[in-house]
Design a protein around this motif. Sequence first.
Motif, short mmCIF file in Angstrom:
data_model
loop_
_atom_site.label_atom_id
_atom_site.label_comp_id
_atom_site.label_asym_id
_atom_site.label_seq_id
_atom_site.Cartn_x
_atom_site.Cartn_y
_atom_site.Cartn_z
N THR A 1 2.79 1.56 -3.38
CA THR A 1 1.87 1.95 -4.46
C THR A 1 1.58 3.45 -4.37
O THR A 1 1.60 4.16 -5.39
N GLU A 2 1.35 3.92 -3.16
CA GLU A 2 1.09 5.34 -2.92
C GLU A 2 2.28 6.20 -3.37
O GLU A 2 2.12 7.20 -4.07
N GLU A 3 3.49 5.79 -2.97
CA GLU A 3 4.70 6.55 -3.33
C GLU A 3 5.00 6.49 -4.82
O GLU A 3 5.41 7.48 -5.41
N GLY B 1 0.81 -1.21 0.00
CA GLY B 1 0.00 0.00 0.00
C GLY B 1 0.85 1.26 0.00
O GLY B 1 0.60 2.19 -0.78
N LYS B 2 1.86 1.30 0.88
CA LYS B 2 2.73 2.48 0.95
C LYS B 2 3.54 2.65 -0.33
O LYS B 2 3.69 3.77 -0.84
N SER C 1 10.16 7.22 -5.36
CA SER C 1 9.69 6.06 -4.60
C SER C 1 10.85 5.11 -4.26
O SER C 1 10.81 4.41 -3.25
N ALA D 1 2.87 6.20 -7.21
CA ALA D 1 1.90 7.04 -7.91
C ALA D 1 2.30 8.52 -7.87
O ALA D 1 2.04 9.26 -8.81
N LYS D 2 2.96 8.93 -6.79
CA LYS D 2 3.41 10.31 -6.67
C LYS D 2 4.59 10.60 -7.60
O LYS D 2 4.59 11.58 -8.32
#
Length: 187
Positions: free
Chosen positions: A47-49, A44-45, A57, A51-52
């Motif tokens: 994927t979040e990073e 989850g973390k 990442s 995407a940014k």
Amino acid sequence: MKIIILMFALMIPMTTFSAGPDSREGDRAAGEQAAVGVLKGIRGKLTEEMAKDLVKSVEFCHENAIPLTEKFWQEHPRVTKVKRTSLKIRNPGNAPDDAETKVLKAWQKLKDQGKPLPPFTLESVSMNEVRYYKPLMVEGMCLTCHGQPAGDLAKTINQKYPKDKATGYKDGDFRGLIRVSLKPEKI
């Protein structure tokens, strides 16, 4: 009876249990719960990073992957440690110990022979530690950094992980394992 079991356990310092009817259900359940929690949390973390900013990442992963691994299992009372490792490591802090290397090599041999990997393996390494091992397989998202990274992404990976061996994977490859160390259940 308890004395005989204890004497027997002291004579055999390491016993491996594979998935099946003889497995210890409490150890399996605790190991699986911690492993899944860690993997979901890290995924989850990341994927979040990703995407940014994909390149940033890598920096996030470099600084946070090991602390995140530790963060997501702390709610499990029997768990003493969780670790992700592989025969082809990216971060030297994830290098396998002898027991992990043995499992990794056995599973890689099965994969090379086209045989299925067990969903888990349990191993008593001492009177104070039971290990739950779960195989990690390469999936789509993993290939971004563990397949054939290129350009700025590859440059950043090489800067952050100068001894990186964790590339060249394909979808479905055996990547490594997650190890959950547990305090043994009372006999």
